[in-house]
Design an enzyme around this catalytic site. Sequence first.
Site: not given
Ligand code: SAM
Ligand code: SF4
Length: 334
Positions: A72, A76, A79, A117, A148, A208, A280
């Site tokens: 990606c 973030c 992530c 989801c 979802c 959500c 949740r």
């Molecule tokens: N890429 C898309 C986005 O970010 O909108 C969808 C998938 S993203 C992985 C969905 C959510 O998962 C993120 O907004 C974050 O809140 C949560 N998430 C991701 N990595 C995480 C982690 N290591 N621990 C807890 N929550 C996490």
């Molecule tokens: Fe990409 Fe992870 Fe951020 Fe979603 S949470 S936008 S998968 S880096």
Amino acid sequence: MDDRTRLASEPARAPLPQAATIRHDWTREDIRALFDLPFPELIFLAQRVHRERFDPREVQISTLLSVKTGGCSEDCGYCPQSAHHHEAGVKAGKLMEVDAVLAEAKAAKDAGASRFCMGAAWRSPKDRDLDDICAMVEGVRELGLETCMTLGMLTKDQAHRLKDSGLDYYNHNLDTSPEFYGNIITTRTYQDRLDTLSHVREAGINVCCGGIVGMGETREDRVGMVHSLATLPEHPESVPINLLVQVEGTPLAKVVPVDGLEFVRTIAVARITMPASMVRLSAGREEMSDEMQALCFVAGANSIFYGTKLLTTPNPEPDRDMLLLHKLGMTPMK
Ligand code: SAM
Ligand code: SF4
Ligand code: DTB
């Protein structure tokens, strides 16, 4: 007056009137005051609000599938799927075939899930990917599951296409407070997220939206996160509260973990401020004791992710979850 005298003579009490009124005018002071309540008062208030609209024995069960993993472009900090965090070791994959997704959805349904989801590691979907994404939504609905998707930012048109395919929910998190946000993500803004949420809402898809606790934020940031969620023009139908999964190779791998009771408080304050929403208990359950999860349910959480994997990280084994629900006398929501 020493503390003991004060506690005996004037215990802080939970505010009593209008427990479960839907309000959108919460102030930060209101939310701070809830966080500051003595724990028993906070839990009592959360329980009271919870029971006005929900059966406290029931938990809604969703299963997650990563339909497009890794690589990606966003940064973030939490992530493992970000291309900026190679050391996390998640390989970039392509969008899954529709049939393979439907086979996973069928298995989730057979295991007792009511919602499926699907997540993609995208900044935003490309229009050409939406044909397959919409076919996934249609197929999963035909199996009798709620659908979802979480695909990143959406334009108005994309939100309408998803609605037309029958999508029930779209997940897009605010993640944290507006002021802490820039410490975690630099490649898109808080306002970008609010814009996507309004496109989803305007298209008529259920929202959500929640966040993450344990990223090194302060209590005031947790106050700010709940405040942002509870003052949206409409409350999200579903509010995922994630405990950070600290993945090796991500910038937040070594952050000092948040106190468990502070996480429970965040759940309780979300429950009280958004009385009609499903709250949740999301990521982070793998590391939680049964007792910790029970406290989260008592604080008003009434939904979980079920199945051995979240998107890329482990989730409790289904047998462990079923045993926990059984021990608590709780049941999956139909
Ligand atoms: N890429 C898309 C986005 O970010 O909108 C969808 C998938 S993203 C992985 C969905 C959510 O998962 C993120 O907004 C974050 O809140 C949560 N998430 C991701 N990595 C995480 C982690 N290591 N621990 C807890 N929550 C996490
Ligand atoms: Fe990409 Fe992870 Fe951020 Fe979603 S949470 S936008 S998968 S880096
Ligand atoms: C949400 O708030 N939590 C889920 C879901 N929405 C998509 C994702 C949690 C991901 C945890 C890290 C991983 O497994 O990669």
